[in-house]
Structures are given as structure tokens and as C-alpha cells.
Scaffold this motif. Sequence first.
Motif, PDB file in Angstrom:
ATOM      1  N   LEU A  12       0.811  -1.212   0.000  1.00 42.99           N
ATOM      2  CA  LEU A  12       0.000   0.000   0.000  1.00 42.99           C
ATOM      3  C   LEU A  12       0.848   1.267   0.000  1.00 42.99           C
ATOM      4  CD1 LEU A  12      -2.705  -0.981   2.646  1.00 42.99           C
ATOM      5  CD2 LEU A  12      -2.768  -1.304   0.165  1.00 42.99           C
ATOM      6  N   SER A  13       0.339   2.291  -0.707  1.00 42.97           N
ATOM      7  CA  SER A  13       0.987   3.603  -0.690  1.00 42.97           C
ATOM      8  C   SER A  13       0.684   4.297   0.634  1.00 42.97           C
ATOM      9  CB  SER A  13       0.448   4.462  -1.841  1.00 42.97           C
ATOM     10  OG  SER A  13      -0.894   4.845  -1.588  1.00 42.97           O
ATOM     11  N   GLN A  14       1.375   5.383   0.902  1.00 37.84           N
ATOM     12  CA  GLN A  14       1.145   6.135   2.135  1.00 37.84           C
ATOM     13  C   GLN A  14      -0.295   6.642   2.199  1.00 37.84           C
ATOM     14  OE1 GLN A  14       3.114   6.447   4.807  1.00 37.84           O
ATOM     15  NE2 GLN A  14       1.435   7.507   5.811  1.00 37.84           N
ATOM     16  N   ARG A  15      -0.814   7.153   1.094  1.00 43.76           N
ATOM     17  CA  ARG A  15      -2.185   7.674   1.069  1.00 43.76           C
ATOM     18  C   ARG A  15      -3.200   6.550   1.287  1.00 43.76           C
ATOM     19  NH1 ARG A  15      -3.173  12.869   1.996  1.00 43.76           N
ATOM     20  NH2 ARG A  15      -4.469  13.373   0.230  1.00 43.76           N
ATOM     21  N   GLU A  16      -2.944   5.389   0.717  1.00 40.31           N
ATOM     22  CA  GLU A  16      -3.822   4.245   0.934  1.00 40.31           C
ATOM     23  C   GLU A  16      -3.831   3.847   2.410  1.00 40.31           C
ATOM     24  OE1 GLU A  16      -3.389   2.281  -3.528  1.00 40.31           O
ATOM     25  OE2 GLU A  16      -2.040   1.652  -1.925  1.00 40.31           O
ATOM     26  N   LEU A  17      -2.670   3.883   3.032  1.00 40.23           N
ATOM     27  CA  LEU A  17      -2.589   3.583   4.467  1.00 40.23           C
ATOM     28  C   LEU A  17      -3.373   4.603   5.289  1.00 40.23           C
ATOM     29  CD1 LEU A  17       1.156   2.534   4.805  1.00 40.23           C
ATOM     30  CD2 LEU A  17      -0.839   1.069   5.184  1.00 40.23           C
ATOM     31  N   GLU A  18      -3.293   5.878   4.913  1.00 38.63           N
ATOM     32  CA  GLU A  18      -4.042   6.915   5.625  1.00 38.63           C
ATOM     33  C   GLU A  18      -5.542   6.648   5.530  1.00 38.63           C
ATOM     34  OE1 GLU A  18      -2.993  11.055   4.894  1.00 38.63           O
ATOM     35  OE2 GLU A  18      -1.039  10.365   4.202  1.00 38.63           O
ATOM     36  N   VAL A  19      -6.019   6.337   4.322  1.00 34.52           N
ATOM     37  CA  VAL A  19      -7.438   6.034   4.134  1.00 34.52           C
ATOM     38  C   VAL A  19      -7.826   4.821   4.968  1.00 34.52           C
ATOM     39  CG1 VAL A  19      -9.160   5.231   2.454  1.00 34.52           C
ATOM     40  CG2 VAL A  19      -7.630   7.115   1.864  1.00 34.52           C
ATOM     41  N   LEU A  20      -6.984   3.813   4.965  1.00 33.13           N
ATOM     42  CA  LEU A  20      -7.250   2.590   5.725  1.00 33.13           C
ATOM     43  C   LEU A  20      -7.419   2.886   7.216  1.00 33.13           C
ATOM     44  CD1 LEU A  20      -7.402  -0.546   5.680  1.00 33.13           C
ATOM     45  CD2 LEU A  20      -4.915  -0.533   5.982  1.00 33.13           C
ATOM     46  N   VAL A  21      -6.554   3.710   7.767  1.00 36.94           N
ATOM     47  CA  VAL A  21      -6.634   4.049   9.188  1.00 36.94           C
ATOM     48  C   VAL A  21      -7.919   4.829   9.478  1.00 36.94           C
ATOM     49  CG1 VAL A  21      -5.557   5.372  11.061  1.00 36.94           C
ATOM     50  CG2 VAL A  21      -4.159   3.913   9.582  1.00 36.94           C
ATOM     51  N   HIS A  22      -8.263   5.770   8.605  1.00 40.13           N
ATOM     52  CA  HIS A  22      -9.514   6.511   8.795  1.00 40.13           C
ATOM     53  C   HIS A  22     -10.713   5.566   8.772  1.00 40.13           C
ATOM     54  CE1 HIS A  22      -8.111  10.616   8.926  1.00 40.13           C
ATOM     55  NE2 HIS A  22      -7.458  10.494   7.790  1.00 40.13           N
ATOM     56  N   LEU A  23     -10.725   4.614   7.856  1.00 37.56           N
ATOM     57  CA  LEU A  23     -11.810   3.639   7.796  1.00 37.56           C
ATOM     58  C   LEU A  23     -11.904   2.850   9.097  1.00 37.56           C
ATOM     59  CD1 LEU A  23     -11.469   2.218   4.188  1.00 37.56           C
ATOM     60  CD2 LEU A  23     -13.433   3.459   5.108  1.00 37.56           C
ATOM     61  N   ALA A  24     -10.762   2.442   9.604  1.00 38.42           N
ATOM     62  CA  ALA A  24     -10.736   1.655  10.842  1.00 38.42           C
ATOM     63  C   ALA A  24     -11.254   2.461  12.024  1.00 38.42           C
ATOM     64  CB  ALA A  24      -9.320   1.170  11.122  1.00 38.42           C
ATOM     65  N   GLN A  25     -11.106   3.766  11.954  1.00 39.54           N
ATOM     66  CA  GLN A  25     -11.596   4.633  13.028  1.00 39.54           C
ATOM     67  C   GLN A  25     -13.086   4.905  12.886  1.00 39.54           C
ATOM     68  OE1 GLN A  25      -8.934   7.943  12.539  1.00 39.54           O
ATOM     69  NE2 GLN A  25      -7.422   7.088  13.938  1.00 39.54           N
ATOM     70  N   GLY A  70      -1.038   0.071  12.333  1.00 35.99           N
ATOM     71  CA  GLY A  70      -0.668   1.043  13.342  1.00 35.99           C
ATOM     72  C   GLY A  70      -1.620   1.098  14.504  1.00 35.99           C
ATOM     73  N   HIS A  71      -2.406   0.059  14.658  1.00 38.75           N
ATOM     74  CA  HIS A  71      -3.297  -0.063  15.809  1.00 38.75           C
ATOM     75  C   HIS A  71      -4.208   1.132  15.970  1.00 38.75           C
ATOM     76  CE1 HIS A  71      -0.936  -3.574  16.765  1.00 38.75           C
ATOM     77  NE2 HIS A  71       0.132  -2.838  16.658  1.00 38.75           N
ATOM     78  N   GLY A  72      -4.691   1.656  14.835  1.00 39.47           N
ATOM     79  CA  GLY A  72      -5.642   2.760  14.886  1.00 39.47           C
ATOM     80  C   GLY A  72      -5.006   4.116  15.089  1.00 39.47           C
ATOM     81  N   ALA A  73      -3.694   4.201  14.919  1.00 38.83           N
ATOM     82  CA  ALA A  73      -3.027   5.495  15.074  1.00 38.83           C
ATOM     83  C   ALA A  73      -3.551   6.473  14.041  1.00 38.83           C
ATOM     84  CB  ALA A  73      -1.514   5.325  14.910  1.00 38.83           C
ATOM     85  N   ARG A  74      -3.640   7.759  14.439  1.00 31.27           N
ATOM     86  CA  ARG A  74      -4.153   8.771  13.529  1.00 31.27           C
ATOM     87  C   ARG A  74      -3.090   9.142  12.509  1.00 31.27           C
ATOM     88  NH1 ARG A  74      -6.016  13.227  17.551  1.00 31.27           N
ATOM     89  NH2 ARG A  74      -5.643  14.445  15.698  1.00 31.27           N
ATOM     90  N   PRO A  75      -3.458   9.241  11.230  1.00 32.59           N
ATOM     91  CA  PRO A  75      -2.502   9.715  10.233  1.00 32.59           C
ATOM     92  C   PRO A  75      -2.167  11.183  10.484  1.00 32.59           C
ATOM     93  CG  PRO A  75      -4.606   9.126   9.210  1.00 32.59           C
ATOM     94  CD  PRO A  75      -4.731   8.902  10.688  1.00 32.59           C
ATOM     95  N   GLU A  76      -1.017  11.632  10.045  1.00 30.61           N
ATOM     96  CA  GLU A  76      -0.572  12.999  10.294  1.00 30.61           C
ATOM     97  C   GLU A  76      -1.549  14.021   9.741  1.00 30.61           C
ATOM     98  OE1 GLU A  76       3.460  13.580   9.015  1.00 30.61           O
ATOM     99  OE2 GLU A  76       4.057  11.666   9.861  1.00 30.61           O
TER     100      GLU A  76
END
Length: 83
Positions: A12-25, A70-76
Motif C-alpha cells: 500500500l501507498s502512504q495515502r492508501e494507508l491513511e485512508v485505511l486508518v480513517h476507515l478503521a476509526q 498502526g493499531h488505529g493510530a491517527r494519520p498525520e
Amino acid sequence: MINDLQDSLSKLSQRELEVLVHLAQGHTYKNIARRMGLSLHTVDTYVRRIRGKTGVTNRVELTVLAAAAGHGARPESAAGAES
């Protein structure tokens, strides 16, 4: 299973990871788009790419994958938007 998750995350790209974390939240596509400064279409595209690269088929699997990322860590970008 851990190795499979790590392999999936490495695709996954960095942006894909950010979206993934937001979805998980629990954020909606609309909320993710607003937080990241994207269109709804772009968020949907990222989610389709995540699913294609990782083979996940539902939101529960996306959440498990995000926990491994990242265990639900918030993206920057999200942290800065709320300040």
C-alpha cells in the motif's frame, strides 16, 4: 497470519494507508474526503485499490488490516486538521 498482513501492508501507498486508518476509526467516505482534502471518488478509488492489493472483502477485514498498520493510530493529515 502476521506475515500475510505485513505483506499486504507493504503493497500500500502512504495515502492508501491513511485512508485505511480513517476507515478503521469508523469515518465515512465523506468524512475521509474532507479530512484528507480529496473527492469522494478519490476515496472510493483508494479503497478499491486497497481491496485489490490486499484481497480484503469487507470493512471488518479492512479494520484488522488497519490495526496491523498502526493499531488505529491517527494519520498525520488528520491530526493536523483537528488542531
